[in-house]
Design an enzyme around this catalytic site. Sequence first.
Site, PDB file in Angstrom:
ATOM      1  CG  HIS A 177      -0.320   2.523   3.523  1.00 52.15           C
ATOM      2  ND1 HIS A 177      -0.159   1.484   2.631  1.00 52.15           N
ATOM      3  CD2 HIS A 177      -1.286   3.319   2.998  1.00 52.15           C
ATOM      4  CE1 HIS A 177      -1.004   1.648   1.621  1.00 52.15           C
ATOM      5  NE2 HIS A 177      -1.695   2.752   1.823  1.00 52.15           N
ATOM      6  NE  ARG A 179      -2.492  -1.061   8.135  1.00 57.49           N
ATOM      7  CZ  ARG A 179      -3.672  -1.653   7.943  1.00 57.49           C
ATOM      8  NH1 ARG A 179      -4.575  -1.643   8.905  1.00 57.49           N
ATOM      9  NH2 ARG A 179      -3.960  -2.224   6.783  1.00 57.49           N
ATOM     10  CD  GLU A 180       2.525  -0.003   5.326  1.00 54.00           C
ATOM     11  OE1 GLU A 180       3.403   0.621   4.687  1.00 54.00           O
ATOM     12  OE2 GLU A 180       1.516  -0.494   4.781  1.00 54.00           O
ATOM     13  NE  ARG A 232      -4.792   0.997   3.363  1.00 55.45           N
ATOM     14  CZ  ARG A 232      -4.060   0.136   2.683  1.00 55.45           C
ATOM     15  NH1 ARG A 232      -3.300  -0.728   3.308  1.00 55.45           N
ATOM     16  NH2 ARG A 232      -4.092   0.125   1.358  1.00 55.45           N
ATOM     17  CG  ASN A 249       0.520   3.559  -2.180  1.00 58.42           C
ATOM     18  OD1 ASN A 249       1.183   4.341  -2.863  1.00 58.42           O
ATOM     19  ND2 ASN A 249       0.670   2.248  -2.260  1.00 58.42           N
ATOM     20  NE  ARG A 250      -4.777   0.671  -3.184  1.00 60.11           N
ATOM     21  CZ  ARG A 250      -3.704   0.287  -2.497  1.00 60.11           C
ATOM     22  NH1 ARG A 250      -2.670   1.124  -2.357  1.00 60.11           N
ATOM     23  NH2 ARG A 250      -3.650  -0.928  -1.965  1.00 60.11           N
ATOM     24  CB  SER A 304       5.932  -3.245   6.487  1.00 58.10           C
ATOM     25  OG  SER A 304       5.004  -2.675   7.375  1.00 58.10           O
ATOM     26  CE1 TYR A 305       1.840  -9.625   6.780  1.00 55.81           C
ATOM     27  CE2 TYR A 305       0.846  -7.506   7.293  1.00 55.81           C
ATOM     28  CZ  TYR A 305       0.734  -8.866   7.131  1.00 55.81           C
ATOM     29  OH  TYR A 305      -0.480  -9.488   7.317  1.00 55.81           O
ATOM     30  CE1 TYR A 355      -2.934  -4.559  -2.604  1.00 54.17           C
ATOM     31  CE2 TYR A 355      -2.626  -6.628  -1.427  1.00 54.17           C
ATOM     32  CZ  TYR A 355      -2.614  -5.247  -1.445  1.00 54.17           C
ATOM     33  OH  TYR A 355      -2.269  -4.546  -0.310  1.00 54.17           O
ATOM     34  CD  GLU A 378       4.155  -3.861   0.668  1.00 57.48           C
ATOM     35  OE1 GLU A 378       4.179  -3.890   1.910  1.00 57.48           O
ATOM     36  OE2 GLU A 378       3.322  -3.191   0.019  1.00 57.48           O
TER      37      GLU A 378
END
Length: 416
Positions: A177, A179-180, A232, A249-250, A304-305, A355, A378
């Site tokens: 991802h 943006r992390e 993302r 990541n899906r 993150s986060y 989740y 995370e």
Amino acid sequence: MFKIRLLAITVILFEFQSSGSQQVWRVVPTTQNEIIRLRELGSTLKIDFWIKPSQVNRPVDFLVESEYEKEISHSLSVSGLPPHSVYIKDVKSLVGQQVAESKLAKAAFTVADFDYSVYHRVEEIYAWIDMVAEEYESFTTKRQIGTTYEGRPIYALEFAKESSNPKPKIFVDSLIHCREWITTASLMLVFKQMLQNDDYASMLDEVDWYFVPMINIDGYVKTWQEGGRLWRQTTRPTASSACPGVDANRNWDAYWSLPGASPYPCDYDYHGPTAASESEVRNLASYVLGFGYGNISAYLTVHSYTQLILYPYGYDDVLTPDNAYLDSTAKKMADAIEAVHGKKYVYGPSATGIYVTSGATDDWAYDVAGVTLSYTYELRDTGEYGFLLPPEQILPQSEELLEGFVALKDIVVANF
């Protein structure tokens, strides 16, 4: 009536065409019905949830464009949700400050001189990878494991000191991802310490490490462009020309397209048209599987986060046969992290710890690659800055992360 109102303001959140500011809002649902209403709101408005609605009393963070503040506030109110609080008042100002600080990074020609106190662009991270491989060529290999959709090379750094006996292998990846930013920045400093600090010599003496600093490199380039900091996904075109990119990541071939990922290209957690449709995921999967089933002792995919240490399963609320081992190891890592600066990391199975997520790295590593100790980290923080963690937190974050790795290494070596 509520549905009609939502449809009337579907113009929202992910457009990034506004010249106004952006904020991050937080709502804390107190009932299961409020969680359901937040999910409906997010689905209708295409909200960029920074923390998704998942559990009662667990904060939900989301991005809001200034021109839609009144509409969203009204929608929250008419849906019977608790009042929101503003967690980040001016996202664009914070982004601009971090980009400006990165331009002040000093030039570096060695691993020791590299400026670890700021965030770095792709070209600078590539240069760091080269420096590491050249300075430690006796036991380090820079391996290209594939290319991105836009043709950028994906590299792994392999740290394998010569030994008369086999050693366990630990695999680490980051920036799936994009943006992390804190993930790659802190890990570069972690490995610098492992390479140059004698206090951590055992890390490389006792374990072979495999580190992929950047996965979603195309997306990371986009996050440095005007208006793209919070991107993302990957950047490959999708069935919707208005909404390129897939949530990598899906996209893994493990429980792909089940609940916890979206089939709609304009959703931020879109799982892609097929499992492993993204070249970044296919190449990384091929590289990991090249070690053979069960031959990697631990896999850490770093995000993150929210300060969590998560383990399989994420696709549903079911436990693996190794749950006790995964849980006890996570506890030791969390305890080691907390001992550094007092930061608490909550640990547990992904589906209940954060989740439900299907097609995610940790489930794939556990089931398909046979890695028993498969974790998603995370990192900092718990919402004050979210994905925009200030660069002055890179150092303390890396110190915490390193001690978590030490705890993992000790367990892996003891059980090898």
